[in-house]
Write a protein that holds these residues in place. Structure first.
Motif: not given
Length: 235
Positions: A42-71
């Motif tokens: 979904t995040a990649r679709a959003f970035l494709k929609l708005i346009g990015t300075e870097k290729p989207i494949q070069d942008i790091t996207i970390h997935a936030l889930s229920r198991d993601t903790d503060a550490a």
């Protein structure tokens, strides 16, 4: 400048970015190299929609889930610290509002990272603005119970709280259960309670009306199936 966590709103449905995202927010989002998102696709679709300075494949996207903790979130911030800021996006609307992104924001504050909230659509605020119900005192409940009997009991409990506190009650439902929710609302709430239905906000299918329950019963049911819908009522 210290590292900044940018809270970037995304769309509530299919509509041009000019309708829901200011140009400055779009430009800021397009410059970021790191993102935290509920769903990377979904995040990649959003970035494709708005346009990015870097290729989207070069942008790091970390997935936030229920198991993601503060550490884990701290590790993400440290990884991006050397090269720049980081963005937080939700599945829909504003991040960290009725959204698991709140832990990311909390962690940023604990680490001394600047938090920058950006203007964009929030279905809760837009629905409340358009409802004509009490905007001075309101509560958002998230989802009501799924089981019909339990759902009806919960709605009546919220109605009692609304009557006692003169408070607007706000909640959402999974789109395919919208019709069942409306039926339960009409069967469970008092005839004088005012109900607002806000469907598909900020899209071409946007539809918002507020009536007393008795008035809703006298008109054809709106088409809500498979449409993101916000329900608001005040007794």
């Amino acid at each position: 400048m210290p590292q900044t966590l940018h809270l970037i709103p995304v769309s509530l449905g299919e509509s041009p970015t000019s309708r829901w995202l200011p140009a400055q927010v779009q430009a800021t989002a397009g410059k970021l190299d790191f993102y935290i998102a509920e769903n990377a696709k979904t995040a990649r679709a959003f970035l494709k929609l708005i346009g990015t300075e870097k290729p989207i494949q070069d942008i790091t996207i970390h997935a936030l889930s229920r198991d993601t903790d503060a550490a884990q979130i701290r590790r993400w911030f440290k990884q991006s610290d050397a090269t720049g800021d980081i963005g937080l996006v939700s599945e829909a609307g504003c991040p960290a509002v009725a959204d698991p992104g709140a832990l990311v924001v909390q962690t940023a504050h604990e680490m001394g990272i600047r938090v920058a909230p950006w203007t964009g659509p929030s279905s809760i605020m837009l629905g409340l603005m358009a409802s004509g119900l009490n905007g001075q005192s309101f509560v958002f409940h998230g989802y009501a119970p799924v089981a019909p009997a339990e759902r009806a009991r919960q709605l009546r409990t919220w109605e009692a709280a609304s009557r006692k506190n003169r408070q607007t009650q706000i909640f959402i439902e999974t789109p395919y259960r919208n019709d069942a929710m409306l039926e339960t609302l009409l069967q469970s709430l008092a005839g004088t309670t005012r109900l607002c239905i806000a469907r598909a906000l900020t899209t071409d299918h946007e539809w918002i009306q507020t009536h007393a329950i008795d008035a809703w019963k006298k008109q054809p049911a709106p088409a809500l199936q498979k449409q993101p819908t916000l329900f608001l009522f005040q007794a």
